[in-house]
Design a protein around this motif. Sequence first.
Motif, PDB file in Angstrom:
ATOM      1  N   CYS A   1      54.449  27.048  33.501  1.00 17.03           N
ATOM      2  CA  CYS A   1      55.955  26.602  33.287  1.00 17.03           C
ATOM      3  C   CYS A   1      56.452  26.326  31.949  1.00 17.03           C
TER       4      CYS A   1
ATOM      5  N   LEU B   1      57.389  27.817  28.930  1.00 12.59           N
ATOM      6  CA  LEU B   1      57.925  29.195  28.551  1.00 12.59           C
ATOM      7  C   LEU B   1      58.118  29.332  26.855  1.00 12.59           C
TER       8      LEU B   1
ATOM      9  N   GLY C   1      61.750  32.832  36.413  1.00 13.09           N
ATOM     10  CA  GLY C   1      60.729  33.096  34.951  1.00 13.09           C
ATOM     11  C   GLY C   1      60.489  34.639  34.634  1.00 13.09           C
TER      12      GLY C   1
END
Length: 209
Positions: A15, A17, A104
């Motif tokens: 998670c 990024l 994402g």
Amino acid sequence: MDQFFSLLIGYAFGCFLTADVVCRRLVGKPVFQVGVGNPGMANVGHELGTKAAVLVLAGDIAKTLAAWLVARALFPANAAVCGLAATTGATIGHNFPAWHRFRGGKGVTTTCSAIILAAPALGIASAVVGLVVVLLSGYLCVGAEAITLTFLLACCVAYGPTSAYAAYALVLAALMLWAHWSALVAAAHGTQPRASISVKFWKRLRHGR
């Protein structure tokens, strides 16, 4: 349970990024407002240059490696499979980060890192196959899918179709297909832009002749 917790560990790392951090530091805005909005190396590199792309690449590799190391350290009795579970989780986290409404990236770097860490020879060979497919087909999306399908086939042969390796390879292949489905459809209809690396490759090949 070891594998389940490894997946969660990987998801937490995934998670993060890297592309978003790089964009916020360099241009003061989230990566989702840069270029096409994809939090990956290609988008950042296209908009902000090679150095920014290298930072994103390094960060995505690092978070996948970190997930792999933590899972293996916590579950040494099942280190190999837990490591693969963690890197698969990292790809899921990268593709579907909870903090950004599960929107994402496409997970190419995390996937390549995952398969190389899990089975170096098979992973590297799969990545090479993917590169060759990109050069020949002209499409990054086709090459990306070729990587995971090659690794899946290799795992089925090397470890058996019912092995944990084959199961996680199947998950990675499904994730890659999901992430690139629209691009694959566009490529089939001839509306997807060709990869610059392929265009340059064919130009040099023709000039060499």
